[in-house]
Design a protein around this motif. Sequence first.
Motif, PDB file in Angstrom:
ATOM      1  N   GLN A 166       5.988 -38.507  43.684  1.00 37.85           N
ATOM      2  CA  GLN A 166       7.407 -38.587  44.025  1.00 37.85           C
ATOM      3  C   GLN A 166       7.991 -37.185  44.119  1.00 37.85           C
ATOM      4  O   GLN A 166       7.428 -36.216  43.627  1.00 37.85           O
ATOM      5  N   TRP A 167       9.165 -37.096  44.723  1.00 43.84           N
ATOM      6  CA  TRP A 167       9.940 -35.859  44.671  1.00 43.84           C
ATOM      7  C   TRP A 167      11.403 -36.155  44.344  1.00 43.84           C
ATOM      8  O   TRP A 167      11.930 -35.678  43.360  1.00 43.84           O
ATOM      9  N   GLY A 168      12.092 -36.933  45.175  1.00 40.44           N
ATOM     10  CA  GLY A 168      13.516 -37.186  44.988  1.00 40.44           C
ATOM     11  C   GLY A 168      13.822 -37.926  43.700  1.00 40.44           C
ATOM     12  O   GLY A 168      13.053 -38.771  43.246  1.00 40.44           O
ATOM     13  N   LEU A 169      15.003 -37.621  43.119  1.00 42.02           N
ATOM     14  CA  LEU A 169      15.407 -38.224  41.848  1.00 42.02           C
ATOM     15  C   LEU A 169      16.926 -38.293  41.797  1.00 42.02           C
ATOM     16  O   LEU A 169      17.612 -37.310  42.091  1.00 42.02           O
ATOM     17  N   GLY A 170      17.459 -39.456  41.456  1.00 43.08           N
ATOM     18  CA  GLY A 170      18.902 -39.622  41.327  1.00 43.08           C
ATOM     19  C   GLY A 170      19.225 -40.500  40.144  1.00 43.08           C
ATOM     20  O   GLY A 170      18.422 -41.350  39.737  1.00 43.08           O
ATOM     21  N   TYR A 171      20.435 -40.319  39.590  1.00 46.01           N
ATOM     22  CA  TYR A 171      20.866 -41.094  38.427  1.00 46.01           C
ATOM     23  C   TYR A 171      22.171 -41.797  38.747  1.00 46.01           C
ATOM     24  O   TYR A 171      23.130 -41.177  39.228  1.00 46.01           O
ATOM     25  N   ASN A 172      22.194 -43.105  38.517  1.00 44.80           N
ATOM     26  CA  ASN A 172      23.410 -43.886  38.705  1.00 44.80           C
ATOM     27  C   ASN A 172      24.174 -43.914  37.387  1.00 44.80           C
ATOM     28  O   ASN A 172      23.751 -44.546  36.415  1.00 44.80           O
ATOM     29  N   LYS A 173      25.315 -43.222  37.333  1.00 44.25           N
ATOM     30  CA  LYS A 173      26.105 -43.147  36.107  1.00 44.25           C
ATOM     31  C   LYS A 173      26.654 -44.506  35.687  1.00 44.25           C
ATOM     32  O   LYS A 173      26.908 -44.740  34.508  1.00 44.25           O
ATOM     33  N   VAL A 174      26.874 -45.369  36.661  1.00 40.01           N
ATOM     34  CA  VAL A 174      27.514 -46.650  36.369  1.00 40.01           C
ATOM     35  C   VAL A 174      26.519 -47.630  35.761  1.00 40.01           C
ATOM     36  O   VAL A 174      26.765 -48.230  34.712  1.00 40.01           O
ATOM     37  N   THR A 175      25.367 -47.796  36.414  1.00 38.45           N
ATOM     38  CA  THR A 175      24.362 -48.741  35.908  1.00 38.45           C
ATOM     39  C   THR A 175      23.381 -48.094  34.949  1.00 38.45           C
ATOM     40  O   THR A 175      22.560 -48.784  34.348  1.00 38.45           O
ATOM     41  N   ARG A 176      23.435 -46.763  34.831  1.00 36.67           N
ATOM     42  CA  ARG A 176      22.544 -45.986  33.961  1.00 36.67           C
ATOM     43  C   ARG A 176      21.069 -46.211  34.328  1.00 36.67           C
ATOM     44  O   ARG A 176      20.215 -46.400  33.471  1.00 36.67           O
ATOM     45  N   GLN A 177      20.794 -46.162  35.616  1.00 38.25           N
ATOM     46  CA  GLN A 177      19.440 -46.325  36.130  1.00 38.25           C
ATOM     47  C   GLN A 177      19.017 -45.062  36.880  1.00 38.25           C
ATOM     48  O   GLN A 177      19.837 -44.389  37.525  1.00 38.25           O
ATOM     49  N   LEU A 178      17.723 -44.750  36.806  1.00 43.63           N
ATOM     50  CA  LEU A 178      17.142 -43.647  37.555  1.00 43.63           C
ATOM     51  C   LEU A 178      16.429 -44.177  38.790  1.00 43.63           C
ATOM     52  O   LEU A 178      15.810 -45.247  38.750  1.00 43.63           O
ATOM     53  N   PHE A 179      16.519 -43.423  39.880  1.00 46.22           N
ATOM     54  CA  PHE A 179      15.845 -43.794  41.126  1.00 46.22           C
ATOM     55  C   PHE A 179      14.994 -42.612  41.584  1.00 46.22           C
ATOM     56  O   PHE A 179      15.443 -41.455  41.535  1.00 46.22           O
ATOM     57  N   THR A 180      13.780 -42.882  42.016  1.00 46.28           N
ATOM     58  CA  THR A 180      12.872 -41.850  42.494  1.00 46.28           C
ATOM     59  C   THR A 180      12.303 -42.249  43.848  1.00 46.28           C
ATOM     60  O   THR A 180      12.195 -43.441  44.161  1.00 46.28           O
ATOM     61  N   SER A 181      11.928 -41.248  44.643  1.00 46.19           N
ATOM     62  CA  SER A 181      11.431 -41.529  45.992  1.00 46.19           C
ATOM     63  C   SER A 181      10.053 -40.925  46.196  1.00 46.19           C
ATOM     64  O   SER A 181       9.725 -39.849  45.673  1.00 46.19           O
ATOM     65  N   ALA A 182       9.240 -41.621  46.988  1.00 41.88           N
ATOM     66  CA  ALA A 182       7.875 -41.190  47.295  1.00 41.88           C
ATOM     67  C   ALA A 182       7.890 -39.854  48.036  1.00 41.88           C
ATOM     68  O   ALA A 182       8.884 -39.473  48.676  1.00 41.88           O
ATOM     69  N   TYR A 183       6.751 -39.152  47.950  1.00 41.65           N
ATOM     70  CA  TYR A 183       6.665 -37.832  48.567  1.00 41.65           C
ATOM     71  C   TYR A 183       5.251 -37.607  49.102  1.00 41.65           C
ATOM     72  O   TYR A 183       4.247 -37.990  48.479  1.00 41.65           O
TER      73      TYR A 183
END
Length: 860
Positions: A166-183
């Motif tokens: 993976q490379w991309g990474l984001g955090y949802n402050k509202v749901t408190r979940q992390l999201f990552t994307s393939a690379y």
Amino acid sequence: MNANGRWDSVLEPGWAGVQVVLTDDAGNSVTGTTDANGVVKLDPGSSLSKGKYRIEVKNPDPKVYSPGQASPRTDLLDRTVLSSNVEFVDLSGGKNVEITTSFWSPEDYCQGNVRLAAVCQNANIPTAAPPSKRTLSSFTFNTRGDAVANPGLVTDLSTEAETGTQWGLGYNKVTRQLFTSAYAKRGTKYGPGGPGAIYRTNPATGATALFTRVPNPGTTPHQPDVNMDLAFGSVVGKESLGDLDITPDGKDLFVVNLHDRRLYRYDAMQATAAAPKASYSIPDPGCAAAGDWRPFGLGIQDGKVFVGGVCSAQSTGRKADLRAVVWEFDRTTGQFTNTVMDQPLTYPHYALSPPAADFCRGRTWYPWTNTRPATQDGVACPPGGIANPEPELSDIDFETNGDMVVSFADRFPDRTGWALPDLPGYPATTTFQGGDINRACRGANHMFVLDGNGACTNNATAATAGVSQPLDVQEFYPGDHVSGYNGIHSETAQGSVAISKVETTMPLISEDPILDPVTGHGLHWLNRSNGTRVSEDNTSGLYMNADFGKARGMGDLETMCDQAPLQLGNRVWQDTDEDGIQDPGEQPLVGATVNLYDADGNKIGTTVTNSRGEYYFDSTITKNVAAEDLQYGRTYTIKMDNPADYQAGGVLEGSSPTRPNVGDNEQIDSNGETGGSPFPAITVTPQGAGQNNHSGDFGFTKSSVDLGVDKTAPAKVLGGAAIEYQVTVTNNGPNDSTGWKVTDPIPAGITDARTADPGCSINNQILTCTGGPLKVGQSHIITVRGLAPNPPVDTMIENCAVVMGNEPDPNPSNDKACDPTEIDVPVIDPAIGTTTAAALLTLTGTLYHHRRRHTIERTR
């Protein structure tokens, strides 16, 4: 930024160009604009009346910014304590007052020592990585050490088996979940979701699942068993996914598709997404050839989305064709509106300091290729070690002052690898990665200009250059090197930083983050203000991954900030002139109870107004409401409904709410409405995190009564004779008076002063009278008698009376009345005798009787 109600000058710079208005009681104003330090000095001068003033600091953009957290305060002595955006000051007697107030973009809020999340990449050549090896970890901002040797320093959240590379990474402050994307990276493998996969991870449990598959990510397979995946190298940066970000409101996930060069948008509030909400073609900014446009990075600030990429110059092989471009994207319209940065990438870098003169050191950026260069800047590139940085604009962040922090990853090591042997058509290669962290500052036409092109402060010095480094480099962040290795690793940044705006330092993904004889990747920290490395020792960095040697082995880095807290407030005042506007001279109401109710009518907070009439509800400063009870998107009611306040002796006795919502400036009016209830209330529904509301003002009036006082005294009396005067209190309307008080200092020399009025008393030669209700048009007469002074020469005495009522008085000019009396020395006729003369003088004294009103003066 940290919602503590105080100004931290290091972290919270001044704001230029903000309008500030100073207003007097007559409604006259002077206006100023803050300078580069966020300071403005306002002088009432001759254009404003003297005394008290209202200060209004205007919100530069209410759609983006909200008032910052304020502190309830009893004085204006400490300039580090933050006031609300409307203040009231007293400049009488030559006083000076300094106040500090703030606006904030709530998305900039973060808690101290926030948790960070980071992506690790695992090698599958020459042998496959263990399925249990970490791909996503979290740790606190202050974590330091060797997490390879001591894995307990970090919390592993996902594994190679669950996500692959993976490379991309984001955090949802509202749901408190992390999201990552393939690379797409040579020598690795995709996870179960393939090249278009986005994964969702719950950091509380570590549970990881496929969120969605982005369409059209490319189809080139990994072949680790065929020449160590050599053929895959050409698609790095051209297939799979790039950066990923989530909007602060938690609604939208954006990701860059490197293959079709589109921006994809997903609903980030859902557990999974079958399809994107929309996708948008990222415009080619005019590269040398259409195929040279390579978007990758994302940034989000102040409600705007920014997409960055490079013109790779692969079609021409000319460094002059290398450019870095950042587009602004409008979430509302779904349109790319304009470029905010378009910069050449021809400026010099610090380079490796190798032992061999013919070593290709990577002194600048180089055009993308699919091969290993034979020469570089006229120098041969023999087999073995090489640095040949190929730019990918991989991440975009923003500093508090609005500067852009632009992260560049190096594509070259992701396609060439570390310590790989000779392969068909490809000599043995050991790649030293050469990413960079850059500052971009505003230049001409308000466009961003990179530090390497001379726009920002140049912090590069001989001390930061390392061994054998020329000083033609311009860098805001010279700390992205490792001087402990004699300067050999001078551009260690791998393409991602994480900025917490409540910290003085920022971490970046870097090569060799600690100084032990280790090779690999992790984090080290830079000083945000001058770009230097915080320190270089075994405890100053965080070592996380040994794979890929010095050829880049980690992806994105993210802060896991909480949502910004809320604050509601702020002032209760006496609206003397009943116009519904907070005038500078009108007094605060102190000690009044204010209650906060949720949508179900439950009381969730209570407070009382301070000496300046202020009140606030928040969970961070006054801490009078629980954080879980004060959330945006919910409706709240602020009420002044304490019955005791309105009863006898209460602060609001005899008061009623003033006219609400007068005029078009809700910051200085009254918002309390009764709606059929005896108590005023304000309904508030914050629409977003940190959208503080300081317009919850309550004005109260007491029925105004114009009480006037008249004084009637003799024009002349003889010394030692009897003297009599009258004080008359009259109610001129427009309402009945509930009570009044007269004060009358008896002139020196008058003796035996007395009155028969039951509401009066004389103590220490001061007459004090109180009276009860007085209807409109009625008067009350007070008679005072005594003996006049007996001076050696004729003289004048003056007698003044003052009246004050229980209600506000709209006409204070008639609250005082004075009347002079001439005291003459008696002339005694010997033929009459003293006693007879005195009696005669007393009788004839009435001939001089007259009536004086208000402040009429008499002279001789």
